[in-house]
Scaffold this motif. Structure first.
Motif, mmCIF file in Angstrom:
data_model
loop_
_atom_site.group_PDB
_atom_site.id
_atom_site.type_symbol
_atom_site.label_atom_id
_atom_site.label_comp_id
_atom_site.label_asym_id
_atom_site.label_seq_id
_atom_site.Cartn_x
_atom_site.Cartn_y
_atom_site.Cartn_z
ATOM 1 N N HIS A 176 21.342 -20.815 -61.187
ATOM 2 C CA HIS A 176 22.124 -19.848 -60.586
ATOM 3 C C HIS A 176 22.391 -18.414 -60.993
ATOM 4 O O HIS A 176 21.841 -17.376 -60.625
ATOM 5 C CB HIS A 176 23.558 -20.599 -60.406
ATOM 6 N N ASN A 193 24.346 -21.650 -54.405
ATOM 7 C CA ASN A 193 25.718 -21.291 -54.636
ATOM 8 C C ASN A 193 26.686 -22.021 -53.836
ATOM 9 O O ASN A 193 27.664 -22.330 -54.263
ATOM 10 C CB ASN A 193 25.801 -19.643 -54.370
ATOM 11 N N ILE A 217 28.683 -13.218 -54.365
ATOM 12 C CA ILE A 217 29.841 -13.931 -54.940
ATOM 13 C C ILE A 217 29.236 -14.781 -55.840
ATOM 14 O O ILE A 217 27.915 -15.110 -55.967
ATOM 15 C CB ILE A 217 30.420 -14.775 -53.845
ATOM 16 N N HIS A 249 21.501 -14.558 -59.799
ATOM 17 C CA HIS A 249 22.420 -13.123 -60.024
ATOM 18 C C HIS A 249 21.811 -12.354 -60.867
ATOM 19 O O HIS A 249 21.683 -11.048 -60.691
ATOM 20 C CB HIS A 249 23.591 -13.692 -60.724
ATOM 21 N N HIS A 256 19.893 -17.873 -53.256
ATOM 22 C CA HIS A 256 21.411 -17.724 -53.900
ATOM 23 C C HIS A 256 22.265 -18.704 -52.996
ATOM 24 O O HIS A 256 23.054 -19.326 -53.816
ATOM 25 C CB HIS A 256 21.860 -16.275 -54.138
HETATM 26 FE FE FE2 Z 1 26.744 -17.008 -56.957
#
Ligand code: FE2
Length: 666
Positions: free
Chosen positions: A363, A547, A666, A368, A543
């Motif tokens: 992640h 996520n 996010i 990110h 993602h």
């Molecule tokens: Fe995330």
């Protein structure tokens, strides 16, 4: 005297209205206009207003406009969000200038005409000058910062609120984010959980936390978490589908023997290895990592090995677990035939290791931090008028800000992850660096990744099925756009800005590590297409896959414990219900972890789904049409996924294009 008509489109978003006085200057090949006041006391959000700009003579072909705004009299200074400006020339030509960003200062901002131009398409010296000026300004605004040895560079900033306006959250998102965080924590504080360092007395007590915040899947996980098939299912369609691979030969440090494992239908381990029905999850990335100290207590983080069998009914089941990498007498191989508590304890250690491997590698690093590298490099090296800037900029929305927030609130010195995860503090930078050193370009491209992990024919693997479809839809779109702008390999080689862009990614994202296979430059159109596809896929689909299910699978803490308080068992027959409760995280850690995964799984109201381009960076007809085609391909896939999901016990929704956000936001 000649007259130009300037039509100003202001974004329809909260606080986009301005009471300031706005000025415009037109710059063309044959001259420039005076800086002209757009005669309005207020420019309202969502408004379309036309003004006139007079000049003594025609300005020739328009190249750019300059905009600035000044505080007007006693009225307050504010921020304005123009979407675009259209200029109709006296010759009846219409020029479009895409903007799509906040102007909150009193500086002069330049915007280029919308037609995409590569550096060697700039035929006028003013265009060339504007291009250089834009990039030198941006390289100051978007500078690299060293984050730690072996870790990708980040954006240089003193916190999320100091980033340039154009990359900040909208007002809606800022308030919602603060609100969701506050409500989650407020609820936990009310229940007095955040300061309670005691262990849970029963598993049922955990049920009381976040009672009203369950999702249908988190309820289901709570009911079935201890069952073997759900444990195995999560390696395929849970939040971390990146680790499992087919196993043809057992690793030397995992000496599972035929007589240990039960294989149904009269087969045995050797046969099943040969037939390709055995799979492995190896957490060697976590080996030797120093575990955190939480509530002044030493925590435990293991590096397990898990063996799985695909049965003849297509069900994947775990058949053996070894919790540490080095085989030894005090490192038993746990089996489903052991006592129920032994086997459950072994699975809990795996799920906890998976929490760290997933959050830090799959992640944080692989989506990110890489998305941030792609964003910073794009903003520094490609001007707004570049076709690849227009292609990729929608896929960088909010990424710099969410990562700055993560560095402040999650992985910074006082961050939730730092304080409450087994891999927080000392292990965190070490795991990131080790993960980066083993990252490969192929593992970032899902068709290569699935082939390398030899998972083409594993049944019920929806991450793979949906991911491959998404990859090919994105690839088709990217290929058509890039081939519209680049007719030959020679044009790619001559585009010095593209070369600097990829060079910057290689150096600051992958630390010039050759073994990653990340290109250092582009020599062909196909290389550029593949790389841009990977960037879009990573920032959106990958993602979403790692996520969106965080609360579904992490909301019930025993299924994904962020840390463990007891050492792994060194022999069989030593576990019980009470050792499991002593092993699981205490009440305050559970509460913090659940509040965080709740926040990170929320969808904000200004969510932009994959293939939606509310901001028109391309103004030419061909790329706009290609975007429409792209969206329609995604809509078709969404229908297919929804139909498939109707027959599934657990619908796999994370890669439904409607649920995939355009960017890491996010
Ligand atoms: Fe995330």
């Amino acid at each position: 005297m000649v007259v130009y008509e300037a039509t100003v489109y202001t974004g329809d978003r909260i606080q986009a209205t301005t009471l300031n006085s706005v000025h415009i200057k037109l710059v063309g090949t044959d001259g420039e206009s005076d800086r002209t006041w757009l005669k309005s006391l207020v420019i309202f959000r969502g408004s379309v207003s036309t003004y006139t700009v007079s000049c003594p003579n025609s300005l020739g072909r328009l190249l750019l406009i300059e905009l600035d705004k000044r505080q007007f009299g006693f009225l307050p200074d504010d921020a304005w969000f123009p979407d675009k400006v259209e200029i109709k020339s006296p010759e009846e030509d219409v020029y479009t200038f895409p903007i799509h960003c906040w102007i909150s200062d009193q500086e002069t901002h330049r915007y280029r005409e919308g037609k995409a131009l590569r550096i060697f398409d700039e035929s006028h010296s003013l265009g060339q000058y504007a291009r250089q000026q834009e990039l030198s300004q941006r390289s100051l605004e978007y500078d690299w910062e060293f984050y730690g040895p072996g870790i990708p560079y980040t954006i240089k900033a003193d916190g999320a609120m100091t980033l340039p306006d154009e990359v900040q959250f909208s007002f809606t998102k800022t308030t919602e984010f603060a609100f969701t965080a506050a409500t989650g924590l407020a609820e936990l504080r009310l229940k007095g959980l955040v300061d309670n360092q005691e262990n849970w007395k029963t598993l049922d007590d955990i049920n009381g936390v976040f009672r009203n915040k369950d999702t249908p899947l988190s309820d289901y996980v709570q009911e079935h978490w201890a069952e073997d098939w759900l444990f195995a299912y999560q390696f395929l369609n849970g939040v971390n589908p990146t680790l499992i691979r087919r196993c043809k030969t057992l690793p030397e440090n995992f000496p599972v023997t035929d007589d240990m494992v039960f294989i149904p239908d009269g087969s045995n381990l050797l046969n099943e290895l040969e037939r390709g029905n055995i799979y492995l999850c190896d957490y060697k990335n976590l080996d030797g990592m120093p575990a955190n100290i939480i509530n002044e207590k030493q925590q435990y983080l293991t590096a397990p090995l898990v063996l799985l069998h695909k049965r003849s009914d297509d069900k994947l089941m775990p058949i053996a677990i070894q919790l540490k990498q080095t085989p030894a007498e005090d490192n038993p191989i746990f089996l489903p035939t052991d006592s129920a508590y032994d086997w459950l304890t072994a699975k809990i250690f795996v799920r906890s290791a998976d929490f760290s491997e997933h959050q830090l590698n799959a992640h944080l690093l692989r989506t990110h931090l890489l998305a941030e590298v792609f964003a910073v490099s794009l903003l520094r090296n490609l001007p707004m008028v570049h076709p690849i800037y227009k292609l990729l900029i929608p896929h960088t929305r909010y990424t710099l800000q969410i990562n700055e927030l993560a560095r402040e609130r999650l992985i910074g010195p006082a961050g939730v992850f730092t304080l409450f995860a087994a891999s927080g503090r000392e292990a965190l930078p070490k795991i990131l660096a080790r993960s980066l050193s083993s990252i490969t370009y192929r593992s970032l491209c899902i068709p290569d990744d699935i082939a390398d992990r030899d998972l083409q024919d594993l049944p019920n693997f929806y991450y793979r099925d949906d991911g491959l479809q998404l990859w090919s839809i994105i690839f088709k779109y990217v290929q058509r756009v890039i081939k519209y702008y680049y007719k030959s390999d020679d044009e790619v080689q001559r585009d010095s800005e593209l070369q600097t862009w990829i060079g910057d990614i290689f150096k600051h994202g992958f630390l010039s590590q050759l073994q990653t296979g990340i290109p250092q430059n582009f020599t062909t159109v196909s290389e550029l297409i593949k790389f841009a596809t990977m960037v879009m896929f990573t920032c959106s689909c990958q993602h979403a896959a790692v996520n969106s299910g965080q609360y579904d699978y992490g909301g019930w803490m025993p299924n994904t414990p962020a840390t463990l308080q007891r050492a792994p068992p060194t022999k069989k027959g030593t576990t019980s219900k009470s050792t499991i409760l002593e092993t699981l995280p205490p009440i305050n850690v559970t509460a913090q972890g659940m509040a965080t995964v709740w926040l990170l799984s929320r969808r904000s109201s200004d969510f932009v789904s994959l293939g939606d381009y509310p901001e028109y960076h391309y103004t030419e007809e061909t790329p706009r049409q290609l975007q429409t085609d792209f969206k329609s391909d995604l809509d078709k896939l969404s229908i297919m996924i929804n139909n498939r999901n109707k027959d599934l016990e657990i619908p796999y929704t994370y890669l439904d294009p409607k649920n995939v956000e355009n960017s890491v936001a996010i």
